[in-house]
Design an enzyme around this catalytic site. Sequence first.
Site, PDB file in Angstrom:
ATOM      1  N   ARG A 133       0.861  -1.186   0.000  1.00 45.56           N
ATOM      2  CA  ARG A 133       0.000   0.000   0.000  1.00 45.56           C
ATOM      3  C   ARG A 133       0.899   1.238   0.000  1.00 45.56           C
ATOM      4  O   ARG A 133       1.665   1.453   0.933  1.00 45.56           O
ATOM      5  CB  ARG A 133      -0.922  -0.011   1.225  1.00 45.56           C
ATOM      6  CG  ARG A 133      -1.742   1.242   1.340  1.00 45.56           C
ATOM      7  CD  ARG A 133      -2.793   1.231   2.460  1.00 45.56           C
ATOM      8  NE  ARG A 133      -3.362   2.570   2.509  1.00 45.56           N
ATOM      9  CZ  ARG A 133      -3.383   3.366   3.571  1.00 45.56           C
ATOM     10  NH1 ARG A 133      -2.921   2.935   4.738  1.00 45.56           N
ATOM     11  NH2 ARG A 133      -3.869   4.580   3.492  1.00 45.56           N
TER      12      ARG A 133
ATOM     13  N   HIS B  39      -2.760  10.896   0.639  1.00 43.96           N
ATOM     14  CA  HIS B  39      -2.295  10.610   1.994  1.00 43.96           C
ATOM     15  C   HIS B  39      -1.642  11.885   2.543  1.00 43.96           C
ATOM     16  O   HIS B  39      -0.438  11.941   2.769  1.00 43.96           O
ATOM     17  CB  HIS B  39      -1.329   9.425   1.989  1.00 43.96           C
ATOM     18  CG  HIS B  39      -1.113   8.776   3.331  1.00 43.96           C
ATOM     19  ND1 HIS B  39      -1.314   7.433   3.553  1.00 43.96           N
ATOM     20  CD2 HIS B  39      -0.736   9.301   4.520  1.00 43.96           C
ATOM     21  CE1 HIS B  39      -1.038   7.149   4.830  1.00 43.96           C
ATOM     22  NE2 HIS B  39      -0.689   8.272   5.439  1.00 43.96           N
TER      23      HIS B  39
ATOM     24  N   GLU C  81      -3.799  -0.261   8.098  1.00 33.82           N
ATOM     25  CA  GLU C  81      -2.600   0.050   8.879  1.00 33.82           C
ATOM     26  C   GLU C  81      -2.740  -0.555  10.269  1.00 33.82           C
ATOM     27  O   GLU C  81      -3.823  -0.522  10.852  1.00 33.82           O
ATOM     28  CB  GLU C  81      -2.391   1.572   9.078  1.00 33.82           C
ATOM     29  CG  GLU C  81      -1.953   2.322   7.851  1.00 33.82           C
ATOM     30  CD  GLU C  81      -1.793   3.826   8.089  1.00 33.82           C
ATOM     31  OE1 GLU C  81      -1.524   4.238   9.245  1.00 33.82           O
ATOM     32  OE2 GLU C  81      -1.945   4.583   7.124  1.00 33.82           O
TER      33      GLU C  81
ATOM     34  N   TYR D 213      -4.561   1.200  15.717  1.00 32.51           N
ATOM     35  CA  TYR D 213      -3.308   1.076  16.458  1.00 32.51           C
ATOM     36  C   TYR D 213      -3.515   0.877  17.951  1.00 32.51           C
ATOM     37  O   TYR D 213      -2.739   0.214  18.605  1.00 32.51           O
ATOM     38  CB  TYR D 213      -2.465   2.354  16.295  1.00 32.51           C
ATOM     39  CG  TYR D 213      -1.877   2.570  14.925  1.00 32.51           C
ATOM     40  CD1 TYR D 213      -2.576   3.248  13.932  1.00 32.51           C
ATOM     41  CD2 TYR D 213      -0.606   2.108  14.624  1.00 32.51           C
ATOM     42  CE1 TYR D 213      -2.027   3.462  12.679  1.00 32.51           C
ATOM     43  CE2 TYR D 213      -0.045   2.315  13.360  1.00 32.51           C
ATOM     44  CZ  TYR D 213      -0.749   2.989  12.396  1.00 32.51           C
ATOM     45  OH  TYR D 213      -0.204   3.197  11.149  1.00 32.51           O
TER      46      TYR D 213
ATOM     47  N   GLU E  13      -7.527   8.528   6.321  1.00 31.07           N
ATOM     48  CA  GLU E  13      -7.870   9.076   7.650  1.00 31.07           C
ATOM     49  C   GLU E  13      -8.331  10.531   7.635  1.00 31.07           C
ATOM     50  O   GLU E  13      -7.668  11.398   8.225  1.00 31.07           O
ATOM     51  CB  GLU E  13      -6.660   8.970   8.592  1.00 31.07           C
ATOM     52  CG  GLU E  13      -6.208   7.577   8.885  1.00 31.07           C
ATOM     53  CD  GLU E  13      -5.049   7.540   9.909  1.00 31.07           C
ATOM     54  OE1 GLU E  13      -4.467   8.599  10.197  1.00 31.07           O
ATOM     55  OE2 GLU E  13      -4.758   6.453  10.409  1.00 31.07           O
TER      56      GLU E  13
ATOM     57  N   ASN F  29      -7.608   1.782   9.812  1.00 35.89           N
ATOM     58  CA  ASN F  29      -6.292   1.954  10.429  1.00 35.89           C
ATOM     59  C   ASN F  29      -6.496   1.872  11.938  1.00 35.89           C
ATOM     60  O   ASN F  29      -7.161   2.728  12.527  1.00 35.89           O
ATOM     61  CB  ASN F  29      -5.695   3.327  10.091  1.00 35.89           C
ATOM     62  CG  ASN F  29      -5.227   3.417   8.644  1.00 35.89           C
ATOM     63  OD1 ASN F  29      -5.309   2.442   7.895  1.00 35.89           O
ATOM     64  ND2 ASN F  29      -4.737   4.576   8.254  1.00 35.89           N
TER      65      ASN F  29
END
Length: 503
Positions: free
Chosen positions: A102, A147, A399, A334, A192, A332
């Site tokens: 990606r 991005h 991600e 985390y 995002e 994404n």
Amino acid sequence: MIFFFDKSFIIILLINLLYSQCIAENTCFPSGFKIGVASSAYQTEGAWNVSDKGINNWDTFTHGKNQGNSNEDNTGDIASDSYNKYKEDIQIISDIGFDYYRLSLSWARILPNGFANKISEEGVQHYKNVLDELHAKGIEPFVTIYHWDHPDVLDKLGGWTNELMVDYFEDYARIVFQEFGSRVKLWATINEPNINCLSSYSTGVYAPGFKMPGIGPYICVHNMLKAHTRAYEIYDEEFRQINNGKIGIVIAGFYHFSVEENDTESSDVAFQYESGWIAHPIFSKNGDYPPVMKERIGENSKLEGYPRSRLPEFSPDWIQRIKGTSDYFGLNHYSSNLVKSVPKNPITGWINDSGIVSSVDKSWMRAASIWLSVVPKGFRSILNKIKCEYNNPPVFITENGYSGYANESDIQDINRINYFYSYIEEMLLAINVDGCNVHRYTAWSILDSFEWDMEYKERFGIVHVDFNNPNRTRTPRLSASWLGCVLNRRKLISFDEFNANRI
Ligand SMILES: *[C@@H]1O[C@H](CO)[C@@H](O)[C@H](O)[C@H]1NC(C)=O
Ligand SMILES: *[C@@H]1O[C@H](CO)[C@@H](O)[C@H](O)[C@H]1NC(C)=O
Ligand SMILES: *[C@@H]1O[C@H](CO)[C@@H](O)[C@H](O)[C@H]1NC(C)=O
Ligand SMILES: *[C@@H]1O[C@H](CO)[C@@H](O)[C@H](O)[C@H]1NC(C)=O
Ligand SMILES: CC(=O)N[C@H]1CO[C@H](CO)[C@@H](O)[C@@H]1O
């Protein structure tokens, strides 16, 4: 009973036995599941002033901090030098064995003026070379159109707070589909929107550094949702039949655990204000912003004396158009946090527009990034939340990763391996036990790179980059070799098992 001796029958039986064993152990990925790795253009490419590339928002923002000077220590001027070293990077990705890569495109490299009246031949050729190299190594490209970097001239016109950005993005997206459509089957429109808009227009830690809390971010996301929708529509109307690819959006999401056991509301409200802000308009049955955002921001705006809500309104036509414009839910993920509801104050209204305050559990281990606590169980929880909220859409994890400190020699990055292991384990529980519809998993990131406001202080790479060496020498960390082992066996492998098999 002749069929009992049929060879293929016995093979199928064996496969089923192995499969049920790995389901029981929760170590197997569903058939067809793909594993990749990610990066983004401004964070890795460097080559900020080659050929006819235009100046972008991040060039201006980072150079501004240096009184207008280029400086490789706190800008992306050189970064990981991937513009020049893309063949070496793709060889590394291929050696580890990833299914896909990606990566994102630099808008200013493709449209140096910002507008579609001039296309850079060299910029386009660069990305064709990168995509051809990926195909030559059997690695599928997964391309993010936006991005966080765009031509600086568009920032001079207000950036994402200017509604015409929707048109400029549409023009850029069409050129990107025209130039690269035959080489790319998997697209992400925007990465995002919530993080980008809050950091660019509320906290001001991202380019262009504006601090307009409560106003800027809402306008920015509003325009990004429309821009995303236009790109999706163009792909659908003009390219899907020929190129037969998939296109979607990438949404950031923590999981939010309620602190109080009797609290049935705050976790959902926090979700709606973060992921739901983007996802509700696209994936929910009724579309539009989450009702709780419309209500509470409307109430606060009224108390503050605004004649209309600070949260812009979509027309009924836009609500319908935005709904359903994503072939997959790009997530994404985390980390997680703790949340608590605070009742509405009759005079000042809802705290933070949401009525939610957040914190972290002090017992959670933290990565180098201040926002990144290691909370693997939150991964399973947010996947279940998405399943329940949006009727189990296909989810691509776009991600997931762990940051170390720049000052630590960490080629043996056991903490990162533990992070990946424990997060993938929770993802597999969500898939194999809870029935969540997850198809892809993307590790962030292939390389150490420019970490936005944290510059080079935090390292997410599974490959170390020596930023003190003009060659930007790459050294794979242990996590790269562990992921290689997982890819090779198509099975989640513990560190001990991996270690025992190493020489
Ligand atoms: C590009 O920027 C570098 C500094 O990062 C500078 O040394 C170099 O001369 C510039 N090249 C051109 C063509 O302007
Ligand atoms: C949960 O319980 C606590 C302590 O009894 C109370 O103060 C709080 O208001 C309750 N919260 C909710 C959301 O009911
Ligand atoms: C690295 O930097 C971090 C943050 O500044 C600090 O907490 C840590 O102790 C440092 N580690 C080493 C090995 O110097
Ligand atoms: C950079 O790479 C070149 C070519 O491989 C090599 O000759 C040179 O010594 C390297 N420089 C450093 C500082 O490592
Ligand atoms: C994210 C955010 O804006 N949090 C704020 C919520 O409100 C409290 C109290 O006013 C602030 O301290 C937080 O920064």
